[in-house]
Write a protein that holds these residues in place. Structure first.
Motif, mmCIF file in Angstrom:
data_model
loop_
_atom_site.group_PDB
_atom_site.id
_atom_site.type_symbol
_atom_site.label_atom_id
_atom_site.label_comp_id
_atom_site.label_asym_id
_atom_site.label_seq_id
_atom_site.Cartn_x
_atom_site.Cartn_y
_atom_site.Cartn_z
ATOM 1 N N GLU A 30 34.452 20.910 61.130
ATOM 2 C CA GLU A 30 35.076 19.623 61.378
ATOM 3 C C GLU A 30 35.979 19.228 60.218
ATOM 4 O O GLU A 30 35.899 19.776 59.117
ATOM 5 C CB GLU A 30 34.005 18.546 61.596
ATOM 6 C CG GLU A 30 33.140 18.779 62.812
ATOM 7 C CD GLU A 30 32.150 17.650 63.023
ATOM 8 O OE1 GLU A 30 32.094 16.752 62.164
ATOM 9 O OE2 GLU A 30 31.432 17.672 64.032
ATOM 10 N N LEU A 31 36.832 18.247 60.504
ATOM 11 C CA LEU A 31 37.698 17.659 59.495
ATOM 12 C C LEU A 31 36.843 16.983 58.427
ATOM 13 O O LEU A 31 35.944 16.198 58.743
ATOM 14 C CB LEU A 31 38.628 16.644 60.158
ATOM 15 C CG LEU A 31 39.438 15.719 59.238
ATOM 16 C CD1 LEU A 31 40.396 16.520 58.371
ATOM 17 C CD2 LEU A 31 40.196 14.697 60.081
ATOM 18 N N LEU A 39 47.611 16.879 61.929
ATOM 19 C CA LEU A 39 46.975 16.253 63.089
ATOM 20 C C LEU A 39 47.914 16.378 64.275
ATOM 21 O O LEU A 39 49.088 16.018 64.176
ATOM 22 C CB LEU A 39 46.670 14.776 62.822
ATOM 23 C CG LEU A 39 45.393 14.431 62.053
ATOM 24 C CD1 LEU A 39 45.318 12.921 61.826
ATOM 25 C CD2 LEU A 39 44.153 14.913 62.786
ATOM 26 N N THR A 41 48.300 15.488 68.381
ATOM 27 C CA THR A 41 47.766 14.778 69.537
ATOM 28 C C THR A 41 48.270 15.433 70.816
ATOM 29 O O THR A 41 49.352 16.030 70.850
ATOM 30 C CB THR A 41 48.186 13.300 69.529
ATOM 31 O OG1 THR A 41 49.616 13.205 69.650
ATOM 32 C CG2 THR A 41 47.750 12.623 68.238
ATOM 33 N N ASP A 114 37.571 20.811 64.453
ATOM 34 C CA ASP A 114 37.261 19.648 65.280
ATOM 35 C C ASP A 114 37.675 18.394 64.515
ATOM 36 O O ASP A 114 37.195 18.146 63.404
ATOM 37 C CB ASP A 114 35.761 19.615 65.590
ATOM 38 C CG ASP A 114 35.384 18.424 66.470
ATOM 39 O OD1 ASP A 114 36.294 17.826 67.068
ATOM 40 O OD2 ASP A 114 34.187 18.104 66.542
ATOM 41 N N SER A 115 38.559 17.596 65.090
ATOM 42 C CA SER A 115 39.064 16.407 64.405
ATOM 43 C C SER A 115 38.085 15.251 64.424
ATOM 44 O O SER A 115 38.131 14.376 63.566
ATOM 45 C CB SER A 115 40.384 15.956 65.041
ATOM 46 O OG SER A 115 40.151 15.460 66.359
ATOM 47 N N VAL A 120 42.826 14.954 70.092
ATOM 48 C CA VAL A 120 43.392 15.148 68.760
ATOM 49 C C VAL A 120 42.783 16.423 68.175
ATOM 50 O O VAL A 120 41.565 16.572 68.148
ATOM 51 C CB VAL A 120 43.091 13.970 67.817
ATOM 52 C CG1 VAL A 120 43.731 14.213 66.446
ATOM 53 C CG2 VAL A 120 43.594 12.662 68.412
ATOM 54 N N PHE A 122 42.909 19.147 64.747
ATOM 55 C CA PHE A 122 43.306 19.226 63.338
ATOM 56 C C PHE A 122 43.491 20.691 62.970
ATOM 57 O O PHE A 122 42.578 21.506 63.143
ATOM 58 C CB PHE A 122 42.249 18.593 62.435
ATOM 59 C CG PHE A 122 42.604 18.656 60.970
ATOM 60 C CD1 PHE A 122 43.566 17.824 60.443
ATOM 61 C CD2 PHE A 122 41.969 19.567 60.130
ATOM 62 C CE1 PHE A 122 43.904 17.884 59.094
ATOM 63 C CE2 PHE A 122 42.298 19.634 58.783
ATOM 64 C CZ PHE A 122 43.266 18.778 58.259
ATOM 65 N N LYS A 124 43.969 22.987 59.932
ATOM 66 C CA LYS A 124 43.874 23.077 58.476
ATOM 67 C C LYS A 124 44.886 24.100 57.973
ATOM 68 O O LYS A 124 45.013 25.189 58.521
ATOM 69 C CB LYS A 124 42.458 23.495 58.070
ATOM 70 C CG LYS A 124 42.255 23.600 56.568
ATOM 71 C CD LYS A 124 40.854 24.089 56.247
ATOM 72 C CE LYS A 124 40.674 24.295 54.751
ATOM 73 N NZ LYS A 124 39.331 24.841 54.415
ATOM 74 N N THR A 161 43.441 13.425 51.912
ATOM 75 C CA THR A 161 42.335 12.846 52.666
ATOM 76 C C THR A 161 41.354 12.188 51.700
ATOM 77 O O THR A 161 41.186 12.633 50.562
ATOM 78 C CB THR A 161 41.587 13.914 53.486
ATOM 79 O OG1 THR A 161 41.279 15.025 52.630
ATOM 80 C CG2 THR A 161 42.426 14.398 54.655
ATOM 81 N N ILE A 237 39.935 8.745 61.210
ATOM 82 C CA ILE A 237 39.097 9.333 62.259
ATOM 83 C C ILE A 237 37.667 9.372 61.739
ATOM 84 O O ILE A 237 37.373 10.086 60.766
ATOM 85 C CB ILE A 237 39.560 10.744 62.646
ATOM 86 C CG1 ILE A 237 41.020 10.720 63.118
ATOM 87 C CG2 ILE A 237 38.667 11.321 63.737
ATOM 88 C CD1 ILE A 237 41.562 12.089 63.498
ATOM 89 N N CYS A 242 43.165 10.190 56.791
ATOM 90 C CA CYS A 242 44.230 11.179 56.596
ATOM 91 C C CYS A 242 45.522 10.459 56.226
ATOM 92 O O CYS A 242 45.911 9.496 56.898
ATOM 93 C CB CYS A 242 44.432 12.001 57.866
ATOM 94 S SG CYS A 242 42.948 12.859 58.434
#
Length: 321
Positions: A30-31, A39, A41, A114-115, A120, A122, A124, A161, A237, A242
């Motif tokens: 995850e983020l 990011l 969308t 996973d954002s 949405v 993400f 990396k 972040t 999020i 971010c």
């Protein structure tokens, strides 16, 4: 008999139902705070969005940075030749390091995570500047007007972040924003804030605190909501905030890859329209004045043809006598 049936149902549920789902998401990446990336969308199709994102990002990253170079965990021939010349201890250490590297998962240039929010994703990034890459993509799409994706909507770079709490955000941004807004640097700017799956941050308070921070860095920094030079993007999020500072946010339709390829619709020239309207009004006014003059002249001519005084008539009659 019923006990056996229940046991079989439980095994079936664990095998095909929730047990498999929990195992799948338990190990998902995850983020997190400290990451950089992009990011993206989309609209209800995250799987296809991820595939499009990888194709689009790799296409332009190859142009900017060259093809991705993957490390050879087995080592190269040159490494083996150098190892022959080194001490035995050094060679053993290098071999152990190579074995450890071969067992670890290699970091790729782009990795989908996973954002924490629906629609949405993400991506990396590793060893590249996401803000420059995204700006380059949008610049090319804007100039060529060539559509290269179907489900991707917006691409927002993430160059920093932090934890998604107001105090943490202000503390982090105090240093993060210096390259753009600290004296002697200054610019017109706007703040684009959005929160997903987070209710402890109020939009107006966050924007006000960030604007106050930018003002402290340099009083010459001014807010411009129409056509700013820079836009501070703040996307929250869950518990991660971010952040990025981008150029041409308005020109590139808020970094929307679907909108940026559309032809620009020329805005009506208000000044020209106003000038034409004034010209028409002046012409109508002149025509009305000319009409009034003609009517007045006609009345004067008519008055000349009518006897002006009864004395003249009486005089004529007297002369006749």
């Amino acid at each position: 008999m019923s006990a056996v049936t229940n046991d079989s149902r439980k095994r079936g549920k664990k095998r095909y139902g929730g047990g498999h789902h929990n195992k799948r998401w338990k190990g998902s990446r995850e983020l997190e705070v400290g990451m950089q990336g992009i990011l993206i969308t989309c609209n209800m199709n995250e799987r296809k969005c991820t595939a499009e994102a990888f194709n689009l990002l790799n296409e332009y990253a190859d142009k900017l940075y060259g093809p991705e170079k993957l490390q050879d965990n087995n080592g190269s021939s040159s490494d083996e030749e150098e190892a022959d010349e080194e001490d035995v201890d050094v060679a053993l250490k290098k071999e152990v390091a190579q074995l450890q590297a071969s067992g670890a998962k290699q970091e790729r240039r782009f990795q989908a995570l996973d954002s924490g929010a629906n629609n949405v994703i993400f991506i990396k990034t590793q060893n590249l500047e996401s803000d420059k890459l995204v700006h380059h993509i949008l610049s090319d799409l804007h100039s060529t007007k060539k559509k290269k994706s179907r489900v991707i909507l917006r691409m927002l770079p993430v160059t920093g972040t932090c934890k998604a709490f107001q105090d943490d955000m202000v503390k982090y941004l105090t240093t993060f924003l210096e390259p753009w807004f600290k004296t002697p640097n200054c610019a017109t700017y706007q703040i684009a804030f959005k929160a997903r799956n987070s209710s402890h941050n109020k939009r107006d308070e966050i924007i006000k605190s960030i604007a106050g921070l930018v003002g402290k860095l340099n009083p010459k920094n001014k807010v411009d909501l129409t056509n700013p030079e820079l836009t501070v993007i703040v996307e929250v999020i869950k518990a991660v905030c971010c952040i990025s500072v981008v150029k041409d946010y308005t020109l590139y339709r808020k970094y929307n890859v679907q909108e940026v390829v559309k032809e620009d619709i020329p805005k009506p020239d208000v000044t020209a329209a106003k000038t034409e309207s004034n010209t028409a009004e002046e012409k109508e006014k002149q025509d009305a004045e000319e009409t009034n003059k003609e009517e007045k002249k006609g009345e004067e001519d008519g008055d000349k043809n009518v006897p002006q005084d009864n004395n003249e008539v009486d005089k004529g009659e007297g002369d006749g006598e």
